[in-house]
Design an enzyme around this catalytic site. Structure first.
Site, short mmCIF file in Angstrom:
data_model
loop_
_atom_site.label_atom_id
_atom_site.label_comp_id
_atom_site.label_asym_id
_atom_site.label_seq_id
_atom_site.Cartn_x
_atom_site.Cartn_y
_atom_site.Cartn_z
N CYS A 91 -4.73 -6.36 -6.84
CA CYS A 91 -4.30 -6.08 -5.50
C CYS A 91 -5.70 -6.78 -4.44
CB CYS A 91 -4.22 -4.58 -5.08
SG CYS A 91 -3.80 -4.29 -3.42
N HIS A 133 5.25 -3.16 -5.28
CA HIS A 133 3.46 -2.91 -5.08
C HIS A 133 3.28 -2.89 -3.49
CE1 HIS A 133 -0.47 -3.80 -5.85
NE2 HIS A 133 -0.70 -4.29 -4.69
N GLU A 134 4.11 -4.00 -2.74
CA GLU A 134 3.85 -4.19 -1.41
C GLU A 134 4.63 -2.95 -0.66
OE1 GLU A 134 1.55 -6.05 -0.50
OE2 GLU A 134 1.57 -7.09 -2.40
#
Length: 172
Positions: A91, A133-134
């Site tokens: 990330c 994830h986003e």
């Protein structure tokens, strides 16, 4: 277009839940363009507005090898999840750290594009993982939240050490 500053863990602003975009205006389109430029500058494959201290439901993703196929998701919503998958994720907000995170193998997503037009798409493999994830970022959640407290603390300590080193280098 501008490169925006990416917030890093454990910055509390990363925990802010993003608000929906009311209308896709020229201001929102500029934010999208700046986010795309930032994602490419940081060599990431995805970026949520929360990561650049803009608390709106906006995500940009580009998993193409040529790095010229940005996908814009405004007010994204996962309609369906199927199967199980997981890869070692990294990330931009947690630099230098990677960890295996359980995710759905496939997702169906509804969002608005850069022009405010609604669309729906199916994602699998890396795109499905990146979308999840986003979208976590838009809920104030980071991939480290899936880890044990000990692993999360180790990552936090490592980032603090890197930050101190960088500050010393700048002051030298």
């Amino acid at each position: 277009m501008s490169v925006l500053q990416v917030l890093t863990f454990p910055d509390d602003r990363l925990r802010t839940v993003a608000k929906p975009v009311d209308a896709v205006t020229p201001e929102i389109q500029k934010i999208v363009d700046d986010m795309i430029e930032t994602m490419y500058d940081e060599e990431g494959i995805g970026l949520a507005a929360t990561q650049v201290d803009i608390h709106k439901r906006i995500v940009v993703i580009d998993i193409s090898e040529t790095r010229d196929e940005p996908m814009v998701l405004i007010n994204p919503e996962i309609l369906e999840k199927r199967g199980e998958d997981g890869i070692e994720e990294g990330c931009l907000s947690v630099p230098g750290a990677r960890a295996l995170v359980p995710r759905a193998a496939e997702v169906t997503v509804k969002a608005l594009d850069r022009d405010g037009k609604e669309f729906t798409f199916e994602a699998d493999d890396l795109l499905a993982i990146c979308v999840q994830h986003e979208l976590d970022h838009l809920q104030g959640k980071l991939f480290v939240d899936y880890l044990s407290p000990l692993k999360r603390k180790r990552i936090q300590d490592k980032l603090a050490k890197i930050k101190r080193f960088n500050e010393k280098q700048q002051n030298a």
